[in-house]
Design a protein around this motif. Structure first.
Motif, PDB file in Angstrom:
ATOM      1  N   PHE A 105       0.834  -1.208   0.000  1.00 19.48           N
ATOM      2  CA  PHE A 105       0.000   0.000   0.000  1.00 19.48           C
ATOM      3  C   PHE A 105       0.869   1.259   0.000  1.00 19.48           C
ATOM      4  CE2 PHE A 105      -3.761  -2.249   2.262  1.00 19.48           C
ATOM      5  CZ  PHE A 105      -4.121  -2.844   1.069  1.00 19.48           C
ATOM      6  N   GLY A 106       1.976   1.237   0.727  1.00 14.57           N
ATOM      7  CA  GLY A 106       2.859   2.395   0.796  1.00 14.57           C
ATOM      8  C   GLY A 106       3.468   2.736  -0.553  1.00 14.57           C
ATOM      9  N   PHE A 107       3.935   1.719  -1.282  1.00 16.16           N
ATOM     10  CA  PHE A 107       4.521   1.982  -2.599  1.00 16.16           C
ATOM     11  C   PHE A 107       3.466   2.446  -3.601  1.00 16.16           C
ATOM     12  CE2 PHE A 107       8.181  -0.638  -1.146  1.00 16.16           C
ATOM     13  CZ  PHE A 107       9.163   0.319  -1.376  1.00 16.16           C
ATOM     14  N   VAL A 108       2.274   1.881  -3.551  1.00 19.81           N
ATOM     15  CA  VAL A 108       1.201   2.315  -4.455  1.00 19.81           C
ATOM     16  C   VAL A 108       0.785   3.753  -4.127  1.00 19.81           C
ATOM     17  CG1 VAL A 108      -1.192   1.894  -5.140  1.00 19.81           C
ATOM     18  CG2 VAL A 108       0.377  -0.024  -4.886  1.00 19.81           C
ATOM     19  N   ALA A 109       0.675   4.071  -2.840  1.00 15.26           N
ATOM     20  CA  ALA A 109       0.291   5.435  -2.436  1.00 15.26           C
ATOM     21  C   ALA A 109       1.351   6.447  -2.856  1.00 15.26           C
ATOM     22  CB  ALA A 109       0.076   5.494  -0.926  1.00 15.26           C
ATOM     23  N   ARG A 110       2.626   6.106  -2.691  1.00 16.95           N
ATOM     24  CA  ARG A 110       3.688   7.044  -3.110  1.00 16.95           C
ATOM     25  C   ARG A 110       3.647   7.275  -4.617  1.00 16.95           C
ATOM     26  NH1 ARG A 110       8.073   8.474   0.010  1.00 16.95           N
ATOM     27  NH2 ARG A 110       9.480   8.186  -1.738  1.00 16.95           N
ATOM     28  N   SER A 111       3.308   6.241  -5.364  1.00 14.73           N
ATOM     29  CA  SER A 111       3.188   6.393  -6.813  1.00 14.73           C
ATOM     30  C   SER A 111       2.023   7.318  -7.158  1.00 14.73           C
ATOM     31  CB  SER A 111       2.994   5.025  -7.455  1.00 14.73           C
ATOM     32  OG  SER A 111       2.701   5.155  -8.823  1.00 14.73           O
ATOM     33  N   GLN A 112       0.883   7.147  -6.490  1.00 17.03           N
ATOM     34  CA  GLN A 112      -0.271   8.012  -6.737  1.00 17.03           C
ATOM     35  C   GLN A 112       0.026   9.459  -6.371  1.00 17.03           C
ATOM     36  OE1 GLN A 112      -3.604   6.394  -4.617  1.00 17.03           O
ATOM     37  NE2 GLN A 112      -3.923   4.725  -6.086  1.00 17.03           N
ATOM     38  N   ILE A 113       0.720   9.653  -5.265  1.00 15.36           N
ATOM     39  CA  ILE A 113       1.046  11.018  -4.817  1.00 15.36           C
ATOM     40  C   ILE A 113       2.005  11.667  -5.803  1.00 15.36           C
ATOM     41  CG2 ILE A 113       2.206  12.328  -3.001  1.00 15.36           C
ATOM     42  CD1 ILE A 113       1.067  10.138  -1.055  1.00 15.36           C
ATOM     43  N   ARG A 114       2.989  10.917  -6.274  1.00 17.20           N
ATOM     44  CA  ARG A 114       3.951  11.446  -7.234  1.00 17.20           C
ATOM     45  C   ARG A 114       3.254  11.833  -8.541  1.00 17.20           C
ATOM     46  NH1 ARG A 114       6.893   7.142  -8.058  1.00 17.20           N
ATOM     47  NH2 ARG A 114       7.650   7.191  -5.920  1.00 17.20           N
ATOM     48  N   ASN A 115       2.287  11.030  -8.984  1.00 18.61           N
ATOM     49  CA  ASN A 115       1.582  11.310 -10.237  1.00 18.61           C
ATOM     50  C   ASN A 115       0.559  12.429 -10.102  1.00 18.61           C
ATOM     51  OD1 ASN A 115       3.023   9.317 -11.526  1.00 18.61           O
ATOM     52  ND2 ASN A 115       1.462   7.745 -11.182  1.00 18.61           N
ATOM     53  N   ALA A 116       0.168  12.787  -8.892  1.00 20.12           N
ATOM     54  CA  ALA A 116      -0.816  13.857  -8.675  1.00 20.12           C
ATOM     55  C   ALA A 116      -0.185  15.243  -8.714  1.00 20.12           C
ATOM     56  CB  ALA A 116      -1.540  13.660  -7.349  1.00 20.12           C
ATOM     57  N   HIS A 117       1.129  15.341  -8.699  1.00 18.89           N
ATOM     58  CA  HIS A 117       1.855  16.618  -8.779  1.00 18.89           C
ATOM     59  C   HIS A 117       1.424  17.621  -7.730  1.00 18.89           C
ATOM     60  CE1 HIS A 117       3.669  15.169 -12.436  1.00 18.89           C
ATOM     61  NE2 HIS A 117       2.472  14.952 -12.963  1.00 18.89           N
ATOM     62  N   GLY A 118       1.333  17.185  -6.476  1.00 19.50           N
ATOM     63  CA  GLY A 118       1.041  18.086  -5.372  1.00 19.50           C
ATOM     64  C   GLY A 118      -0.428  18.246  -5.035  1.00 19.50           C
ATOM     65  N   ALA A 119      -1.320  17.619  -5.785  1.00 16.28           N
ATOM     66  CA  ALA A 119      -2.748  17.753  -5.483  1.00 16.28           C
ATOM     67  C   ALA A 119      -3.174  16.847  -4.339  1.00 16.28           C
ATOM     68  CB  ALA A 119      -3.582  17.442  -6.714  1.00 16.28           C
ATOM     69  N   GLN A 120      -2.367  15.847  -4.006  1.00 16.16           N
ATOM     70  CA  GLN A 120      -2.690  14.921  -2.926  1.00 16.16           C
ATOM     71  C   GLN A 120      -1.516  14.870  -1.960  1.00 16.16           C
ATOM     72  OE1 GLN A 120      -3.407  11.308  -5.058  1.00 16.16           O
ATOM     73  NE2 GLN A 120      -5.552  11.791  -5.419  1.00 16.16           N
ATOM     74  N   GLY A 121      -1.833  14.636  -0.700  1.00 17.09           N
ATOM     75  CA  GLY A 121      -0.805  14.540   0.319  1.00 17.09           C
ATOM     76  C   GLY A 121      -0.726  13.137   0.873  1.00 17.09           C
ATOM     77  N   GLY A 122       0.104  12.958   1.873  1.00 20.41           N
ATOM     78  CA  GLY A 122       0.228  11.675   2.543  1.00 20.41           C
ATOM     79  C   GLY A 122       1.513  10.953   2.237  1.00 20.41           C
ATOM     80  N   ALA A 123       2.481  11.626   1.616  1.00 20.82           N
ATOM     81  CA  ALA A 123       3.745  10.975   1.277  1.00 20.82           C
ATOM     82  C   ALA A 123       4.471  10.515   2.537  1.00 20.82           C
ATOM     83  CB  ALA A 123       4.628  11.913   0.466  1.00 20.82           C
ATOM     84  N   GLY A 124       4.388  11.287   3.598  1.00 24.10           N
ATOM     85  CA  GLY A 124       5.036  10.903   4.857  1.00 24.10           C
ATOM     86  C   GLY A 124       4.382   9.689   5.484  1.00 24.10           C
ATOM     87  N   LEU A 125       3.051   9.620   5.403  1.00 29.33           N
ATOM     88  CA  LEU A 125       2.350   8.445   5.933  1.00 29.33           C
ATOM     89  C   LEU A 125       2.738   7.193   5.160  1.00 29.33           C
ATOM     90  CD1 LEU A 125      -1.246   9.898   6.406  1.00 29.33           C
ATOM     91  CD2 LEU A 125       0.330   9.224   8.200  1.00 29.33           C
ATOM     92  N   ALA A 126       2.805   7.303   3.830  1.00 28.56           N
ATOM     93  CA  ALA A 126       3.167   6.152   3.004  1.00 28.56           C
ATOM     94  C   ALA A 126       4.597   5.709   3.307  1.00 28.56           C
ATOM     95  CB  ALA A 126       3.007   6.495   1.530  1.00 28.56           C
ATOM     96  N   LEU A 127       5.505   6.666   3.429  1.00 29.35           N
ATOM     97  CA  LEU A 127       6.895   6.323   3.737  1.00 29.35           C
ATOM     98  C   LEU A 127       7.007   5.685   5.116  1.00 29.35           C
ATOM     99  CD1 LEU A 127       9.835   6.433   2.834  1.00 29.35           C
ATOM    100  CD2 LEU A 127       9.979   8.695   3.885  1.00 29.35           C
ATOM    101  N   ALA A 128       6.265   6.196   6.075  1.00 28.78           N
ATOM    102  CA  ALA A 128       6.275   5.603   7.419  1.00 28.78           C
ATOM    103  C   ALA A 128       5.729   4.182   7.380  1.00 28.78           C
ATOM    104  CB  ALA A 128       5.464   6.454   8.378  1.00 28.78           C
ATOM    105  N   GLY A 129       4.689   3.945   6.586  1.00 29.09           N
ATOM    106  CA  GLY A 129       4.151   2.590   6.450  1.00 29.09           C
ATOM    107  C   GLY A 129       5.165   1.635   5.856  1.00 29.09           C
ATOM    108  N   ILE A 130       5.912   2.106   4.875  1.00 24.46           N
ATOM    109  CA  ILE A 130       6.949   1.269   4.259  1.00 24.46           C
ATOM    110  C   ILE A 130       8.046   0.951   5.260  1.00 24.46           C
ATOM    111  CG2 ILE A 130       8.758   1.251   2.498  1.00 24.46           C
ATOM    112  CD1 ILE A 130       6.818   2.952   0.755  1.00 24.46           C
ATOM    113  N   ILE A 131       8.506   1.952   5.985  1.00 26.78           N
ATOM    114  CA  ILE A 131       9.599   1.755   6.950  1.00 26.78           C
ATOM    115  C   ILE A 131       9.154   0.832   8.078  1.00 26.78           C
ATOM    116  CG2 ILE A 131      10.999   2.934   8.695  1.00 26.78           C
ATOM    117  CD1 ILE A 131      11.078   5.343   6.724  1.00 26.78           C
ATOM    118  N   VAL A 132       7.975   1.075   8.636  1.00 28.77           N
ATOM    119  CA  VAL A 132       7.480   0.233   9.733  1.00 28.77           C
ATOM    120  C   VAL A 132       7.257  -1.197   9.240  1.00 28.77           C
ATOM    121  CG1 VAL A 132       5.534  -0.134  11.310  1.00 28.77           C
ATOM    122  CG2 VAL A 132       6.504   2.144  11.046  1.00 28.77           C
ATOM    123  N   GLY A 133       6.713  -1.334   8.040  1.00 26.71           N
ATOM    124  CA  GLY A 133       6.477  -2.666   7.487  1.00 26.71           C
ATOM    125  C   GLY A 133       7.751  -3.455   7.323  1.00 26.71           C
ATOM    126  N   PHE A 134       8.777  -2.851   6.712  1.00 26.47           N
ATOM    127  CA  PHE A 134      10.053  -3.553   6.545  1.00 26.47           C
ATOM    128  C   PHE A 134      10.709  -3.852   7.895  1.00 26.47           C
ATOM    129  CE2 PHE A 134      10.387  -2.159   1.975  1.00 26.47           C
ATOM    130  CZ  PHE A 134      10.463  -3.438   1.454  1.00 26.47           C
TER     131      PHE A 134
END
Length: 162
Positions: A105-134
């Motif tokens: 979910f974290g990698f998919v969310a980061r991809s969506q955020i990157r493709n939205a060009h600033g219209a969506q937030g949550g990059a920190g939440l996605a990164l935290a999910g990836i770090i905690v998951g690993f």
């Protein structure tokens, strides 16, 4: 009951009483200590408008009501799900499966955020999910290895020789 303290039936009401004399306050009367309402007295000469501000006027730096002041308006729901799933991976009987979901979910969310060009937030939440998951998957693997190494050696050392 009317403002004069008497009750009048609806069919007998003829409207408000006529005004006699002057209104209690005129536009130019102010109690002592108040400034005048003249625009030239309220605004300095450097102000862009010498008249009253419009109804929609806001001082610089203040966003309009109902609009966020930052670029990202909302977090991607997958970013929130990433962190929640990754944190749920600490539950032992789930065997780290939610942590794997949190990473995906974290990698998919980061991809969506990157493709939205600033219209969506949550990059920190996605990164935290990836770090905690690993991290939780690493701890789970470490626990399995430690149990495998020390669990078998403890049984062989305490077993009686035949």
């Amino acid at each position: 009951m009317a403002s004069d303290g008497k009750w009048y039936p609806p069919e007998a009401w003829a409207g408000p009483p006529p005004q006699t004399g002057q209104a209690p306050y005129s536009v130019t009367e102010y109690p002592a200590g108040y400034q005048s309402a003249e625009p030239s007295a309220r605004y300095s000469a450097g102000h862009p408008s010498a008249s009253y501000p419009s109804a929609g006027y806001l001082p610089p730096g203040y966003p309009a009501a109902g609009y966020p002041s930052h670029g990202a308006s909302w977090a991607v729901p997958l970013a929130v799900a990433s962190l929640v799933c990754a944190c749920a991976g600490i539950i032992p009987f789930l065997f780290g499966i939610p942590s794997v979901l949190g990473i995906v979910f974290g990698f998919v969310a980061r991809s969506q955020i990157r493709n939205a060009h600033g219209a969506q937030g949550g990059a920190g939440l996605a990164l935290a999910g990836i770090i905690v998951g690993f991290s939780l998957i690493g701890l789970f693997i470490l626990a399995v290895v430690l149990i495998a190494v020390f669990g078998t050696s403890a049984h062989s050392a305490s077993a009686p020789a035949l």
